[in-house]
Design a protein around this motif. Structure first.
Motif, PDB file in Angstrom:
ATOM      1  N   SER A 173       0.817  -1.224   0.000  1.00  9.99           N
ATOM      2  CA  SER A 173       0.000   0.000   0.000  1.00  9.99           C
ATOM      3  C   SER A 173       0.841   1.259   0.000  1.00  9.99           C
ATOM      4  O   SER A 173       0.414   2.305  -0.507  1.00  9.99           O
ATOM      5  N   LYS A 174       2.053   1.186   0.551  1.00  7.60           N
ATOM      6  CA  LYS A 174       2.870   2.399   0.668  1.00  7.60           C
ATOM      7  C   LYS A 174       4.322   2.012   0.888  1.00  7.60           C
ATOM      8  O   LYS A 174       4.613   0.984   1.503  1.00  7.60           O
ATOM      9  N   VAL A 175       5.229   2.853   0.401  1.00  8.11           N
ATOM     10  CA  VAL A 175       6.660   2.669   0.623  1.00  8.11           C
ATOM     11  C   VAL A 175       7.203   3.953   1.242  1.00  8.11           C
ATOM     12  O   VAL A 175       6.976   5.045   0.708  1.00  8.11           O
ATOM     13  N   THR A 176       7.913   3.809   2.350  1.00 11.22           N
ATOM     14  CA  THR A 176       8.399   4.983   3.080  1.00 11.22           C
ATOM     15  C   THR A 176       9.897   4.877   3.305  1.00 11.22           C
ATOM     16  O   THR A 176      10.383   3.866   3.836  1.00 11.22           O
ATOM     17  N   VAL A 177      10.633   5.915   2.905  1.00 12.22           N
ATOM     18  CA  VAL A 177      12.060   6.001   3.193  1.00 12.22           C
ATOM     19  C   VAL A 177      12.218   6.491   4.624  1.00 12.22           C
ATOM     20  O   VAL A 177      11.784   7.605   4.954  1.00 12.22           O
ATOM     21  N   LEU A 178      12.804   5.679   5.474  1.00 13.05           N
ATOM     22  CA  LEU A 178      12.965   6.012   6.887  1.00 13.05           C
ATOM     23  C   LEU A 178      14.310   6.654   7.176  1.00 13.05           C
ATOM     24  O   LEU A 178      14.489   7.330   8.192  1.00 13.05           O
ATOM     25  N   GLY A 179      15.258   6.408   6.312  1.00 15.38           N
ATOM     26  CA  GLY A 179      16.601   6.946   6.481  1.00 15.38           C
ATOM     27  C   GLY A 179      17.380   6.660   5.221  1.00 15.38           C
ATOM     28  O   GLY A 179      16.869   6.068   4.260  1.00 15.38           O
ATOM     29  N   GLU A 180      18.625   7.034   5.177  1.00 12.10           N
ATOM     30  CA  GLU A 180      19.421   6.869   3.970  1.00 12.10           C
ATOM     31  C   GLU A 180      19.464   5.426   3.498  1.00 12.10           C
ATOM     32  O   GLU A 180      19.427   5.146   2.297  1.00 12.10           O
ATOM     33  N   ARG A 181      19.521   4.492   4.459  1.00 13.60           N
ATOM     34  CA  ARG A 181      19.597   3.070   4.119  1.00 13.60           C
ATOM     35  C   ARG A 181      18.498   2.254   4.792  1.00 13.60           C
ATOM     36  O   ARG A 181      18.666   1.056   5.034  1.00 13.60           O
ATOM     37  N   SER A 182      17.389   2.866   5.066  1.00 13.76           N
ATOM     38  CA  SER A 182      16.289   2.148   5.716  1.00 13.76           C
ATOM     39  C   SER A 182      14.988   2.465   4.990  1.00 13.76           C
ATOM     40  O   SER A 182      14.681   3.633   4.712  1.00 13.76           O
ATOM     41  N   ILE A 183      14.197   1.407   4.705  1.00 19.98           N
ATOM     42  CA  ILE A 183      12.958   1.595   3.952  1.00 19.98           C
ATOM     43  C   ILE A 183      11.902   0.616   4.442  1.00 19.98           C
ATOM     44  O   ILE A 183      12.208  -0.529   4.782  1.00 19.98           O
ATOM     45  N   ARG A 184      10.648   1.103   4.485  1.00 18.56           N
ATOM     46  CA  ARG A 184       9.551   0.275   4.970  1.00 18.56           C
ATOM     47  C   ARG A 184       8.501   0.111   3.878  1.00 18.56           C
ATOM     48  O   ARG A 184       8.144   1.065   3.190  1.00 18.56           O
ATOM     49  N   PHE A 185       7.989  -1.127   3.769  1.00 12.92           N
ATOM     50  CA  PHE A 185       6.892  -1.441   2.869  1.00 12.92           C
ATOM     51  C   PHE A 185       5.672  -1.774   3.719  1.00 12.92           C
ATOM     52  O   PHE A 185       5.727  -2.696   4.542  1.00 12.92           O
ATOM     53  N   ASP A 186       4.588  -1.041   3.525  1.00 12.88           N
ATOM     54  CA  ASP A 186       3.332  -1.311   4.224  1.00 12.88           C
ATOM     55  C   ASP A 186       2.429  -2.158   3.344  1.00 12.88           C
ATOM     56  O   ASP A 186       2.359  -1.945   2.125  1.00 12.88           O
ATOM     57  N   PHE A 187       1.724  -3.082   3.972  1.00 15.76           N
ATOM     58  CA  PHE A 187       0.872  -4.019   3.242  1.00 15.76           C
ATOM     59  C   PHE A 187      -0.608  -3.699   3.449  1.00 15.76           C
ATOM     60  O   PHE A 187      -0.994  -3.119   4.467  1.00 15.76           O
ATOM     61  N   ARG A 188      -1.416  -4.123   2.494  1.00 22.27           N
ATOM     62  CA  ARG A 188      -2.861  -3.929   2.598  1.00 22.27           C
ATOM     63  C   ARG A 188      -3.475  -4.895   3.604  1.00 22.27           C
ATOM     64  O   ARG A 188      -4.519  -4.614   4.189  1.00 22.27           O
ATOM     65  N   GLN A 189      -2.807  -6.022   3.804  1.00 20.18           N
ATOM     66  CA  GLN A 189      -3.260  -6.998   4.797  1.00 20.18           C
ATOM     67  C   GLN A 189      -2.069  -7.890   5.135  1.00 20.18           C
ATOM     68  O   GLN A 189      -1.134  -8.018   4.348  1.00 20.18           O
ATOM     69  N   PRO A 190      -2.064  -8.510   6.314  1.00 15.46           N
ATOM     70  CA  PRO A 190      -0.930  -9.376   6.677  1.00 15.46           C
ATOM     71  C   PRO A 190      -0.906 -10.633   5.820  1.00 15.46           C
ATOM     72  O   PRO A 190      -1.944 -11.200   5.494  1.00 15.46           O
ATOM     73  N   ASP A 191       0.275 -11.034   5.447  1.00 16.21           N
ATOM     74  CA  ASP A 191       0.463 -12.222   4.602  1.00 16.21           C
ATOM     75  C   ASP A 191       1.907 -12.669   4.797  1.00 16.21           C
ATOM     76  O   ASP A 191       2.843 -11.895   4.563  1.00 16.21           O
ATOM     77  N   ALA A 192       2.101 -13.914   5.236  1.00 13.79           N
ATOM     78  CA  ALA A 192       3.440 -14.402   5.555  1.00 13.79           C
ATOM     79  C   ALA A 192       4.365 -14.447   4.351  1.00 13.79           C
ATOM     80  O   ALA A 192       5.587 -14.488   4.500  1.00 13.79           O
ATOM     81  N   GLU A 193       3.807 -14.446   3.138  1.00 17.14           N
ATOM     82  CA  GLU A 193       4.668 -14.475   1.960  1.00 17.14           C
ATOM     83  C   GLU A 193       5.169 -13.094   1.553  1.00 17.14           C
ATOM     84  O   GLU A 193       6.182 -12.963   0.852  1.00 17.14           O
ATOM     85  N   LEU A 194       4.489 -12.039   1.994  1.00 18.98           N
ATOM     86  CA  LEU A 194       4.777 -10.705   1.470  1.00 18.98           C
ATOM     87  C   LEU A 194       6.197 -10.212   1.741  1.00 18.98           C
ATOM     88  O   LEU A 194       6.795  -9.579   0.870  1.00 18.98           O
ATOM     89  N   PRO A 195       6.799 -10.478   2.916  1.00 24.58           N
ATOM     90  CA  PRO A 195       8.195 -10.065   3.068  1.00 24.58           C
ATOM     91  C   PRO A 195       9.116 -10.720   2.032  1.00 24.58           C
ATOM     92  O   PRO A 195      10.057 -10.082   1.545  1.00 24.58           O
TER      93      PRO A 195
END
Length: 615
Positions: free
Chosen positions: A175-197
């Motif tokens: 659903s969204k990608v957020t840059v947290l720092g120069e070398r850190s990034i987060r991917f948000d999901f629409r729903q939990p799913d063990a395969e998504l990572p």
């Protein structure tokens, strides 16, 4: 020849990384945040933090030498270096050798992956996001560091309309990608799913500078002949258009000492030779023009792969057992066409193929019949649905044919006694009549007087010997069928636009089916030009079961969901199943290479590229 939709374009570059605790998959929604060197969809991580190398490689393998192999016939020419756009053809090997992903898988564990571009992965307590910390040493080929902004850029362009449609579909759960720092990034999901990572970990990463002209970025679909600015162990080297492409090992490759890379990619140069057909390619192999080939045609394997050079050991012929779920291969129907929308018609056409005769007369008895979309695996549906399957299927009762719940799952017809082709054709005639098609003066026609005609589309005549006996049998049913071979460029254009009636297709089997099922069977892609849902499957029950597959948190849940999906697809008769082999058939030049003691049971070409070395 059949079109192969290659899952390797996702898994070739990276078979993914991730996290650590043994019960993480089942406890994703309850456990605290954690960060680790690896992630396992079902909690089974083989290699501990700080491991030295994968067991199947030789960490002391010397670097050097050349390795050459044959390009797939459909890649006998290429016109771009951007493998992520719809138009044009990219060269073979590009994704595996030049691009890298956040996570890297291995030949031992199908649902576990380890850090590559990302040295650390962290999954949120509720399973709704994953955060990657990039390796501080990661560098692109131009020397720039791999930063979170590059990862976000790669994601954004790959999920835009400028990329081929399978990429936005593959990452649609983000659903969204957020840059947290120069070398850190987060991917948000629409729903939990063990395969998504794992799925996000397969994101191919490239520099924001790729396609920049005078400080301005070109639209992604206009990046065509510019060499990629990526981070993989190889760069594009010498290219002879229409003949070959060579990749040269990057001697300054940033990841050479990583545990997930140690002992791998040992050749200085890897070359793909290009030929217009299989006959010319094999003659080139015997003449010493390249080193490695995989045989897909049983007649060639039995009759051509022999002689003085094989007897002397100059050429080595090897049959390698594999552990793969068999590819699903078959003649598929374009169900967008009115004449193929009735499952009874599709089933009747399948009854006209005499596999047992083909296996005796054409295949030297080498093959077995494909019976499932997941043949040779625990995911194959059998008999009547069990209680676990019924728990998934019963709520979909109003969307299913009654036979799905009450009758055994269909298996391919056989002509082995007491069965016979005559009996199969009688049944086919009855099914066609039930569907409104009647035989008149030797011609099968519908209520409007339109004749049943079928065109089998292909880009190589190699499948002709298989199609011809099927055409003869269809003629007995009053169906006017023909086999049409066109140039690959025309073939590719027609397939992308769904301008075909029937064609041969191979879909790769996976040890852990998951998100790729959406690509092949979800209704949202049935009308999207260039997508992989070539059948045009548009079934709400199939869509619902794909969601159940994605939501599985344990392997038993996954097995049940995939079996239920297999059952529904098979009752719909979307294809005439082909055949499969339980072995890989390969040949290579003797005396030049050293092979690891532990072979790969999954992809021989990848095993050779990654793990062999020169003497």
């Amino acid at each position: 020849m059949h079109l192969t939709v290659s899952w390797g374009r996702w898994t070739g570059w990276a078979r993914v990384l991730a996290a650590a605790t043994a019960a993480v998959a089942a406890a994703m929604c309850a456990s605290p945040s954690w960060a680790a060197h690896a992630y396992a969809q079902f909690g089974d991580i083989k290699y501990p933090a700080g491991f030295d190398h994968f067991d199947y490689v030789n960490p002391k393998a010397p670097k050097g030498g050349n390795f050459s192999l044959v390009a797939p016939t459909q890649a006998s020419s290429f016109d771009k270096y951007n493998p992520f756009t719809l138009k044009g053809t990219a060269p073979p090997g590009l994704e595996t050798l030049v691009f890298e992903t956040l996570l890297e898988g291995n030949f031992d564990e199908p649902a576990t992956a380890y850090g590559l571009l990302a040295e650390d992965v962290s999954v949120a307590p509720d399973g709704m996001s994953v955060t990657f910390r990039l390796h501080p040493k990661a560098r692109f080929h131009n020397g720039d560091p791999v930063l979170a902004a590059d990862v976000k850029h790669s994601f954004e362009v790959l999920t835009s309309k400028q990329a081929a449609p399978q990429y936005p579909a593959f990452f649609s759960a983000v659903s969204k990608v957020t840059v947290l720092g120069e070398r850190s990034i987060r991917f948000d999901f629409r729903q939990p799913d063990a395969e998504l990572p794992l799925q996000v970990g397969k994101l191919p990463v490239f520099s924001r500078q790729w396609g920049m002209v005078s400080g301005k970025a070109k639209p992604f679909d206009q990046i065509v002949t510019e060499h990629p600015i990526a981070s993989g162990p190889y760069r594009i080297g010498k290219v002879t258009p229409g003949r070959d492409i060579t990749y040269e090992r990057d001697r300054a490759y940033w990841g050479a000492d990583l545990n997930v890379r140690r002992g791998q990619f040992n050749f200085d140069r890897i070359t793909y030779r290009m030929y217009l057909d299989n006959v010319t390619a094999f003659e080139g192999f015997k003449a010493g023009e390249f080193d490695f080939i995989e045989s897909y045609i049983s007649k060639d394997w039995v009759r051509q792969y022999r002689g003085r050079k094989f007897d002397s050991g100059e050429l080595i012929k090897a049959t390698l057992p594999h552990r793969n779920s068999a590819n699903f291969q078959g003649f598929i129907f374009n169900t967008r066409l009115n004449k193929f929308q009735d499952a009874r018609v599709r089933r009747a056409i399948g009854l006209a193929m005499d596999f047992e005769w083909m296996n005796r007369q054409l295949f030297y008895g080498i093959y077995k019949r494909v019976g499932s979309y997941f043949t040779n695996s625990e995911y194959e549906a059998k008999g009547l649905p069990d209680a676990a399957e019924l728990a998934l299927l019963t709520p979909l009762r109003d969307k299913l044919a009654p036979a799905v719940l009450t009758q055994p799952v269909p298996v391919p017809p056989t002509t082995t006694p007491p069965g016979s082709l005559r009996d199969n054709l009688r049944l086919a005639r009855d099914l066609l009549q039930q569907a409104g098609w009647t035989l008149k003066d030797g011609q099968l026609r519908n209520a409007h007087g339109e004749r049943m005609t079928i065109e089998f589309l292909d880009n190589s005549p190699s499948m002709g010997r298989v199609v011809t006996p099927l055409l003869r049998n269809l003629e007995k049913l009053g169906i006017a069928a023909n086999y049409r071979v066109v140039d690959y460029a025309v073939y590719e254009k027609r397939v992308k636009r769904y301008e075909f009636e029937m064609m041969s297709l191979a879909l790769p089997g996976r040890l852990v089916p998951g998100s790729e099922l959406r690509q092949f069977y979800h209704s949202s892609l049935a009308q999207v030009e260039g997508a992989d849902n070539l059948n045009g499957v548009s079934d709400p029950a199939v869509d619902a079961l794909i969601e159940k597959v994605s939501a599985a948190k344990t392997r038993p849940e996954l097995v049940t969901a995939v079996r239920a999906l297999d059952r529904v697809l098979r009752h719909s008769h979307y294809a005439v199943p082909h055949w499969y082999s339980g072995t890989f058939r390969v040949a290579y030049r003797g005396g030049r290479f050293v092979l690891p003691e532990t072979p790969s049971f999954y992809r021989p070409e990848q095993w050779a590229l990654r793990c062999w070395w020169s003497r």
